[in-house]
Design an enzyme around this catalytic site. Sequence first.
Site, PDB file in Angstrom:
ATOM      1  N   ARG A 157       0.801  -1.275  -0.001  1.00  6.05           N
ATOM      2  CA  ARG A 157       0.045   0.031   0.090  1.00  6.05           C
ATOM      3  C   ARG A 157       0.790   1.214  -0.020  1.00  6.05           C
ATOM      4  NH1 ARG A 157      -2.313  -3.831  -0.815  1.00  6.05           N
ATOM      5  NH2 ARG A 157      -4.066  -4.939   0.044  1.00  6.05           N
ATOM      6  N   SER A 240     -10.695   0.091   3.450  1.00  7.69           N
ATOM      7  CA  SER A 240      -9.871  -0.246   4.849  1.00  7.69           C
ATOM      8  C   SER A 240      -9.301   0.964   5.312  1.00  7.69           C
ATOM      9  CB  SER A 240      -9.007  -1.330   4.587  1.00  7.69           C
ATOM     10  OG  SER A 240      -9.962  -2.467   4.095  1.00  7.69           O
ATOM     11  N   GLU A 333      -4.525   3.831   6.299  1.00 12.76           N
ATOM     12  CA  GLU A 333      -4.117   3.640   4.832  1.00 12.76           C
ATOM     13  C   GLU A 333      -4.451   4.845   3.990  1.00 12.76           C
ATOM     14  OE1 GLU A 333      -5.903   0.607   1.288  1.00 12.76           O
ATOM     15  OE2 GLU A 333      -5.412  -0.159   3.352  1.00 12.76           O
TER      16      GLU A 333
END
Length: 341
Positions: A157, A240, A333
């Site tokens: 990520r 998320s 995130e």
Amino acid sequence: MRRLAEFTTFRLGGPIGDYHALTSRDEVLAFFRDAPSETLVLGGGSNLVPADDGYPGTVAHLRTTGVRIDDAGSGEALVTAEAGEPWDAFVQATLEAGLSGLEALSGIPGSVGATPIQNVGAYGAEVAQTIEHVEVLDRATGQLERLNAEECGFGYRDSRFKRAAQGTGTTPQIVLAVTFRLPVSPLSAPVAYAELARTLGVQPGERAEAARVREAVLSLRRGKGMVLDENDHDSWSAGSFFTNPVVEVAQVPEGAVAFGQPDGRMKVSAAWLIAHAGFEKGHRLPGSRAALSSKHTLALTNRGDATTEEVLELARAVRAGVRERFGITLVPEPQLIRCAL
């Protein structure tokens, strides 16, 4: 005055000082010749948590579209999409063209240009596995550059683009287009995620019909509130909210869902940590209009008219609870714009 809440899937963010929608490559290049250095670059808005007081400066909204497919030989194709192309529509278009490789990434909101920034991933796949190169505008020189996957500095990520934009949304390199190398095949990439494999009735590592994988992924995502739906507040989120932490083997809590990594460490399910730290689905702080999704503990959601600060207060409570219970600090995130945990 436009507000960032109009353009973010979280429906958060205050007023914009100076908004510009850029719909062609020529418009993008002309705009950034003279754009302020602190210009906020906006794509699909699916990975942003902007401040309640908004962004007083300039916002450039990349809305360029277009897809080109070129034969790469050896049963492969090079597929190039402009930065503003909606991601899920692009995935569907590749499957309709007889290509595979992106099916496990179906249903993810946002634009193509944002995918290399976040190294978007889900269900055992990430875009770094199929990206051939990324075309960018270097703002310092005004030159166009083509960066291969290695030069993008992809991580979990993460990418060179995300690291450069951390906390501001501004970046010295503007993603203009992304090219993917995809096989010409009706079969999916090897199914790498156990839940998806079970749903499909195959073993991990086996392939299935790519179109069937897409439908299975969409079904799983809908069940978790991870497909945008105006009428479903569980989808009013940035997906998320925390990344799955990668820790030493000795740090993995007993019974935790965890996966081995190439460097010998373990990636632990953040959703498991949150749930086992005492935060149930739907958890919210007293009086707050932000809550954990009623379908999935890893998503923080806007229940209708939440503020960014309410979302951040919930995120801080979750992070503190997990840290107290397991000694692991969760990392957000999405990109936080002019705000912080």
